[in-house]
Design a protein around this motif. Sequence first.
Motif, PDB file in Angstrom:
ATOM      1  N   ASN A 104     -10.585  -0.797   3.195  1.00 16.58           N
ATOM      2  CA  ASN A 104     -10.304  -0.120   1.933  1.00 16.58           C
ATOM      3  C   ASN A 104      -9.284  -0.870   1.070  1.00 16.58           C
ATOM      4  O   ASN A 104      -9.416  -0.974  -0.153  1.00 16.58           O
ATOM      5  CB  ASN A 104      -9.795   1.295   2.262  1.00 16.58           C
ATOM      6  CG  ASN A 104      -9.838   2.252   1.092  1.00 16.58           C
ATOM      7  OD1 ASN A 104      -9.529   3.423   1.231  1.00 16.58           O
ATOM      8  ND2 ASN A 104     -10.199   1.782  -0.086  1.00 16.58           N
ATOM      9  N   SER A 105      -8.272  -1.419   1.711  1.00 20.86           N
ATOM     10  CA  SER A 105      -7.212  -2.088   0.955  1.00 20.86           C
ATOM     11  C   SER A 105      -7.642  -3.452   0.419  1.00 20.86           C
ATOM     12  O   SER A 105      -6.886  -4.087  -0.321  1.00 20.86           O
ATOM     13  CB  SER A 105      -5.949  -2.247   1.817  1.00 20.86           C
ATOM     14  OG  SER A 105      -6.188  -3.115   2.906  1.00 20.86           O
ATOM     15  N   GLY A 106      -8.856  -3.888   0.766  1.00 21.44           N
ATOM     16  CA  GLY A 106      -9.361  -5.160   0.252  1.00 21.44           C
ATOM     17  C   GLY A 106     -10.344  -5.012  -0.893  1.00 21.44           C
ATOM     18  O   GLY A 106     -10.908  -5.999  -1.373  1.00 21.44           O
ATOM     19  N   HIS A 107     -10.546  -3.773  -1.374  1.00 25.53           N
ATOM     20  CA  HIS A 107     -11.486  -3.555  -2.481  1.00 25.53           C
ATOM     21  C   HIS A 107     -11.118  -4.368  -3.726  1.00 25.53           C
ATOM     22  O   HIS A 107     -11.998  -4.795  -4.485  1.00 25.53           O
ATOM     23  CB  HIS A 107     -11.514  -2.076  -2.881  1.00 25.53           C
ATOM     24  CG  HIS A 107     -12.203  -1.171  -1.905  1.00 25.53           C
ATOM     25  ND1 HIS A 107     -13.143  -1.603  -1.010  1.00 25.53           N
ATOM     26  CD2 HIS A 107     -12.083   0.172  -1.706  1.00 25.53           C
ATOM     27  CE1 HIS A 107     -13.571  -0.575  -0.297  1.00 25.53           C
ATOM     28  NE2 HIS A 107     -12.946   0.513  -0.690  1.00 25.53           N
ATOM     29  N   TYR A 108      -9.825  -4.553  -3.949  1.00 19.09           N
ATOM     30  CA  TYR A 108      -9.369  -5.268  -5.147  1.00 19.09           C
ATOM     31  C   TYR A 108      -9.995  -6.653  -5.265  1.00 19.09           C
ATOM     32  O   TYR A 108     -10.124  -7.210  -6.363  1.00 19.09           O
ATOM     33  CB  TYR A 108      -7.832  -5.412  -5.122  1.00 19.09           C
ATOM     34  CG  TYR A 108      -7.376  -6.462  -4.138  1.00 19.09           C
ATOM     35  CD1 TYR A 108      -7.265  -7.793  -4.522  1.00 19.09           C
ATOM     36  CD2 TYR A 108      -7.107  -6.139  -2.804  1.00 19.09           C
ATOM     37  CE1 TYR A 108      -6.902  -8.775  -3.602  1.00 19.09           C
ATOM     38  CE2 TYR A 108      -6.737  -7.101  -1.891  1.00 19.09           C
ATOM     39  CZ  TYR A 108      -6.635  -8.416  -2.300  1.00 19.09           C
ATOM     40  OH  TYR A 108      -6.288  -9.380  -1.397  1.00 19.09           O
ATOM     41  N   SER A 109     -10.399  -7.216  -4.126  1.00 15.21           N
ATOM     42  CA  SER A 109     -10.900  -8.596  -4.109  1.00 15.21           C
ATOM     43  C   SER A 109     -12.206  -8.756  -4.879  1.00 15.21           C
ATOM     44  O   SER A 109     -12.567  -9.870  -5.267  1.00 15.21           O
ATOM     45  CB  SER A 109     -11.074  -9.087  -2.666  1.00 15.21           C
ATOM     46  OG  SER A 109     -12.042  -8.313  -1.975  1.00 15.21           O
ATOM     47  N   TYR A 161      -3.840   5.627  -0.924  1.00 15.60           N
ATOM     48  CA  TYR A 161      -3.815   5.997  -2.341  1.00 15.60           C
ATOM     49  C   TYR A 161      -3.930   4.756  -3.218  1.00 15.60           C
ATOM     50  O   TYR A 161      -4.795   4.670  -4.079  1.00 15.60           O
ATOM     51  CB  TYR A 161      -2.527   6.768  -2.660  1.00 15.60           C
ATOM     52  CG  TYR A 161      -2.183   6.816  -4.137  1.00 15.60           C
ATOM     53  CD1 TYR A 161      -3.076   7.359  -5.057  1.00 15.60           C
ATOM     54  CD2 TYR A 161      -0.968   6.315  -4.615  1.00 15.60           C
ATOM     55  CE1 TYR A 161      -2.771   7.402  -6.415  1.00 15.60           C
ATOM     56  CE2 TYR A 161      -0.655   6.362  -5.964  1.00 15.60           C
ATOM     57  CZ  TYR A 161      -1.553   6.903  -6.864  1.00 15.60           C
ATOM     58  OH  TYR A 161      -1.265   6.935  -8.199  1.00 15.60           O
ATOM     59  N   SER A 162      -3.073   3.758  -2.980  1.00 15.59           N
ATOM     60  CA  SER A 162      -3.071   2.583  -3.853  1.00 15.59           C
ATOM     61  C   SER A 162      -2.803   1.310  -3.074  1.00 15.59           C
ATOM     62  O   SER A 162      -2.145   1.314  -2.026  1.00 15.59           O
ATOM     63  CB  SER A 162      -2.013   2.730  -4.948  1.00 15.59           C
ATOM     64  OG  SER A 162      -0.703   2.658  -4.406  1.00 15.59           O
ATOM     65  N   SER A 163      -3.331   0.213  -3.597  1.00 12.41           N
ATOM     66  CA  SER A 163      -3.035  -1.137  -3.102  1.00 12.41           C
ATOM     67  C   SER A 163      -2.660  -1.986  -4.303  1.00 12.41           C
ATOM     68  O   SER A 163      -3.423  -2.058  -5.273  1.00 12.41           O
ATOM     69  CB  SER A 163      -4.244  -1.748  -2.389  1.00 12.41           C
ATOM     70  OG  SER A 163      -4.532  -1.073  -1.198  1.00 12.41           O
ATOM     71  N   LEU A 164      -1.503  -2.613  -4.226  1.00 11.29           N
ATOM     72  CA  LEU A 164      -0.976  -3.423  -5.322  1.00 11.29           C
ATOM     73  C   LEU A 164      -0.817  -4.854  -4.816  1.00 11.29           C
ATOM     74  O   LEU A 164      -0.175  -5.085  -3.788  1.00 11.29           O
ATOM     75  CB  LEU A 164       0.362  -2.851  -5.784  1.00 11.29           C
ATOM     76  CG  LEU A 164       1.056  -3.458  -6.996  1.00 11.29           C
ATOM     77  CD1 LEU A 164       0.160  -3.443  -8.227  1.00 11.29           C
ATOM     78  CD2 LEU A 164       2.360  -2.716  -7.277  1.00 11.29           C
ATOM     79  N   ASN A 200       0.802  -1.218   0.000  1.00  9.19           N
ATOM     80  CA  ASN A 200       0.000   0.000   0.000  1.00  9.19           C
ATOM     81  C   ASN A 200       0.836   1.270   0.000  1.00  9.19           C
ATOM     82  O   ASN A 200       1.953   1.288   0.506  1.00  9.19           O
ATOM     83  CB  ASN A 200      -0.912   0.033   1.236  1.00  9.19           C
ATOM     84  CG  ASN A 200      -1.781  -1.196   1.350  1.00  9.19           C
ATOM     85  OD1 ASN A 200      -2.248  -1.738   0.349  1.00  9.19           O
ATOM     86  ND2 ASN A 200      -2.016  -1.644   2.571  1.00  9.19           N
ATOM     87  N   GLN A 201       0.235   2.326  -0.543  1.00 10.48           N
ATOM     88  CA  GLN A 201       0.793   3.662  -0.444  1.00 10.48           C
ATOM     89  C   GLN A 201      -0.269   4.597   0.119  1.00 10.48           C
ATOM     90  O   GLN A 201      -1.420   4.565  -0.332  1.00 10.48           O
ATOM     91  CB  GLN A 201       1.224   4.185  -1.820  1.00 10.48           C
ATOM     92  CG  GLN A 201       2.344   3.408  -2.474  1.00 10.48           C
ATOM     93  CD  GLN A 201       2.751   4.046  -3.793  1.00 10.48           C
ATOM     94  OE1 GLN A 201       3.375   5.108  -3.823  1.00 10.48           O
ATOM     95  NE2 GLN A 201       2.394   3.407  -4.890  1.00 10.48           N
ATOM     96  N   HIS A 202       0.105   5.402   1.104  1.00 13.56           N
ATOM     97  CA  HIS A 202      -0.785   6.410   1.666  1.00 13.56           C
ATOM     98  C   HIS A 202      -0.263   7.803   1.308  1.00 13.56           C
ATOM     99  O   HIS A 202       0.942   8.019   1.204  1.00 13.56           O
ATOM    100  CB  HIS A 202      -0.866   6.293   3.188  1.00 13.56           C
ATOM    101  CG  HIS A 202      -1.646   5.114   3.669  1.00 13.56           C
ATOM    102  ND1 HIS A 202      -1.129   3.828   3.688  1.00 13.56           N
ATOM    103  CD2 HIS A 202      -2.919   5.018   4.153  1.00 13.56           C
ATOM    104  CE1 HIS A 202      -2.050   2.992   4.160  1.00 13.56           C
ATOM    105  NE2 HIS A 202      -3.137   3.688   4.450  1.00 13.56           N
TER     106      HIS A 202
END
Length: 381
Positions: free
Chosen positions: A278-283, A222-225, A214-216
């Motif tokens: 928030n960081s699990g939205h990619y799922s 901001y982003s989760s990769l 993650n980047q904040h």
Amino acid sequence: MVKQIQPGATIGILGGGQLGKMLAQSAQKMGYRVAMYDASPDACGFGVSHRHVVGSYSDHDKVLAFAQSVDVLTYEFENIDGALLEQIADQAYLPQGTKLLLISQQRVQEKTWLNEVGAQTVAFQPVSSLKEYRKAIQTMGYPAILKTTRFGYDGKGQIRIENEDDERKKKTAIESLLAHPCILEDVADFAYEASVMVSRDLYGHVEIFPVSRNQHRHGILYSSLVGGDIPTNILTQMKQMATHIAVSGELIGVCGVEFFVMADGSVYVNEIAPRPHNSGHYSIEAVNVSQYDQHILALVGQPLIQPRLYEPALMINILGQHLPFLADIRAAFPTAMVHLYGKDVAKRQRKMGHFTLTHPRYDTLDTLLHHDVLQQWEARF
């Protein structure tokens, strides 16, 4: 004996924000009805609920009546009255419980508990006055972060203090923050941030989602990769600690665990969030089961599904100030899967949506973070 809630029953969600909205959408595709409770009459989740109630989270009678009107109750965020939920837990069906909720609602308590169960955290001290702050900063040194112990999120309720000169410049803000109970935390000199969604069901089974890097920016994600270059030994540490937190905290549903990964390969737990994260939205797009699906399955007494990443994914948040530039994203990344939450007012720094990109190659997504359009997007955080 595990209580199983069958399709057609009603799932009640405390909180009508975007996480509640996505939980509702997941529940509905499984055949459940959804009732939602929120303090705002304009909550974005109300549009996808079968019925909703507007009321204060501290209104005992109203919350209890709502809880007893549904077949199973859950919550979508931590800024609710955990003590009230604890009071009514034996008068309604709340399999999620309140243990991790109450722990996560108070930062000193959260870090103390994490240390007690064996998780490393940054050094910290509780401070409730200017005198206590000065004593703590002398002990801990600069830089440090002063935070309120409750109700801070997305960078709110906290001040980073770099040195004595910076402290003098921020004197008024520091004194204002110290009107509330606070915690002074050491600044972690981390190599990068990461998080993992851990899930646990009523049978005691634990499943771990792929770890995101993650980047904040300004305290906001901001982003989760996902799907790439985190060394195996670090992944193992994070997954083991997330599992230990889930079991020790008697988790039912999903919980986000945020980590600082240090240069020497050690991992520190930053914070926990016992609900979708928030960081699990990619799922939603990149995994065979989303964090929202997994949470609903746990609540209704179904066994969890083992998460399987289809391909690497990059999730980027959309804030209020980004909406006028959304066409740039669609033009540059036509395969982007855009989620807009339908909030009433597009305020600056307010999360209005997110978009996800997937690709067979992780390094391609990593490179995209340097794309001109995303560089401009990041600059607007």
